[in-house]
Design an enzyme around this catalytic site. Structure first.
Site, PDB file in Angstrom:
ATOM      1  N   TYR A 153       0.857  -1.194   0.000  1.00  0.00           N
ATOM      2  CA  TYR A 153       0.000   0.000   0.000  1.00  0.00           C
ATOM      3  C   TYR A 153       0.886   1.235   0.000  1.00  0.00           C
ATOM      4  O   TYR A 153       1.530   1.545   1.003  1.00  0.00           O
ATOM      5  CB  TYR A 153      -0.912  -0.051   1.227  1.00  0.00           C
ATOM      6  CG  TYR A 153      -1.890   1.096   1.400  1.00  0.00           C
ATOM      7  CD1 TYR A 153      -2.079   2.074   0.424  1.00  0.00           C
ATOM      8  CD2 TYR A 153      -2.649   1.181   2.561  1.00  0.00           C
ATOM      9  CE1 TYR A 153      -2.981   3.106   0.604  1.00  0.00           C
ATOM     10  CE2 TYR A 153      -3.567   2.212   2.753  1.00  0.00           C
ATOM     11  CZ  TYR A 153      -3.724   3.173   1.775  1.00  0.00           C
ATOM     12  OH  TYR A 153      -4.624   4.195   1.965  1.00  0.00           O
TER      13      TYR A 153
ATOM     14  N   LYS B 245      -1.356  -1.134  -4.130  1.00  0.00           N
ATOM     15  CA  LYS B 245      -2.393  -0.106  -4.123  1.00  0.00           C
ATOM     16  C   LYS B 245      -1.668   1.224  -4.270  1.00  0.00           C
ATOM     17  O   LYS B 245      -0.956   1.664  -3.369  1.00  0.00           O
ATOM     18  CB  LYS B 245      -3.202  -0.143  -2.828  1.00  0.00           C
ATOM     19  CG  LYS B 245      -4.227   0.991  -2.734  1.00  0.00           C
ATOM     20  CD  LYS B 245      -4.963   0.992  -1.401  1.00  0.00           C
ATOM     21  CE  LYS B 245      -5.927   2.175  -1.314  1.00  0.00           C
ATOM     22  NZ  LYS B 245      -6.670   2.209  -0.020  1.00  0.00           N
TER      23      LYS B 245
END
Length: 292
Positions: free
Chosen positions: A134, A162
């Site tokens: 992330y 992400k």
């Protein structure tokens, strides 16, 4: 074969008016989003207010979502934590309970060295569950650059990222330098991301407008711009809220407008001003009117 394909909704956490977690409403939210076409769910992220959870709450939230979903769609668990040891604990718990993967922030408490970032992901890699790294340099001290992600991609279980930097050029660079799947993380690139090769979207506003989000991402992936563009532009004002620091308050209010209220945000997040709520309401009405 793409592992994390399509629109994965980053779940808000429903609270009662006394700020207790509303587990029954959380289960209802899972059911509703799946019925509306969400292709995956992600509890325990920033939008879910994970940093406010007690140990017991975080455990029960993971288990509630996984039990309610019961394999209907993949569930990816957020593992952000103050220490690598705790992040590994949440990753291990996710694996034991049957999650499809984890969404893993780098160290969050200070600006770590690159070696410390790598060691953090190496420890998570040992758990043996698919990892979506992330990258959120807007809210956390580390920027997982394409070159750093290329190194992390050498770890067996780091399979996706992400990407929340807001720079669409990152999608090109990541795909060029690694074999990672790219999942757009900021809603206001939900059109541009799939056009540039992102195969997933970990989304915020689709908590409130899931059908529109799923349809937009599908059209963009298929390159059907004439159909996708009006849908995107009608929601763009809402999408911008996902990229701001008050995203949780904004998206929870959107859910209230959508007829699916989920309660307040926990302090230190406070209610927005009347002017801010009015702006969200007008943007929401615009988005809804475009598909009615």
């Amino acid at each position: 074969m793409i592992k994390f394909d399509g629109v994965y909704v980053a779940l808000v956490t429903p609270f009662k008016e006394n700020y207790e977690v509303d587990y029954e409403r959380l289960g209802e939210l899972c059911d509703w989003l799946i019925e509306q076409g969400a292709q995956g769910l992600v509890p325990g992220g920033s939008l879910g207010e994970y940093a406010t959870f007690s140990f017991e709450e975080r455990t029960k939230i993971t288990e509630t979502v996984l039990e309610r979903v019961a394999g209907r769609v993949p569930v990816v668990i957020g593992t952000g934590a103050p220490s690598t040891q705790l992040a590994v604990h949440w990753a291990t718990h996710a694996k034991e309970k049957g999650a499809a993967g984890i969404m893993a922030l780098p160290p969050i408490n200070y600006h770590p060295t690159e070696r410390e970032v790598e060691a953090h992901y190496e420890a998570l890699n040992e758990v043996g569950i698919p990892i979506i790294a992330y990258n959120n340099p807007r809210d956390y001290p580390t920027d997982l650059t394409p070159s750093m992600l290329a190194r992390l991609a050498q770890l067996e279980n780091v399979v996706a990222v992400k990407e929340f930097s807001g720079d669409i050029r990152r999608v090109h660079d990541i795909l060029e330098q690694s074999d990672l799947e790219v999942m757009i993380g900021v809603d206001d690139l939900a059109l541009e991301g799939p056009l540039m090769g992102a195969t997933g979207w970990i989304s915020g506003v689709p908590n409130a407008l899931p059908k529109q989000g799923v349809e937009l991402f599908r059209l963009a992936r298929e390159g059907r711009l004439e159909e996708a563009m009006p849908l995107y532009r009608s929601q763009l004002e809402l999408f911008h809220y996902d990229a701001g620091p008050q995203l949780v308050q904004a998206i929870k209010y959107m859910m209230e407008l959508a007829g699916f209220p989920v309660g307040p945000t926990r302090p230190p997040r406070l209610p927005l001003s009347a002017t801010e709520y009015e702006g969200i309401r007008k943007a929401f009405e615009k988005a809804v009117a475009s598909v009615n």
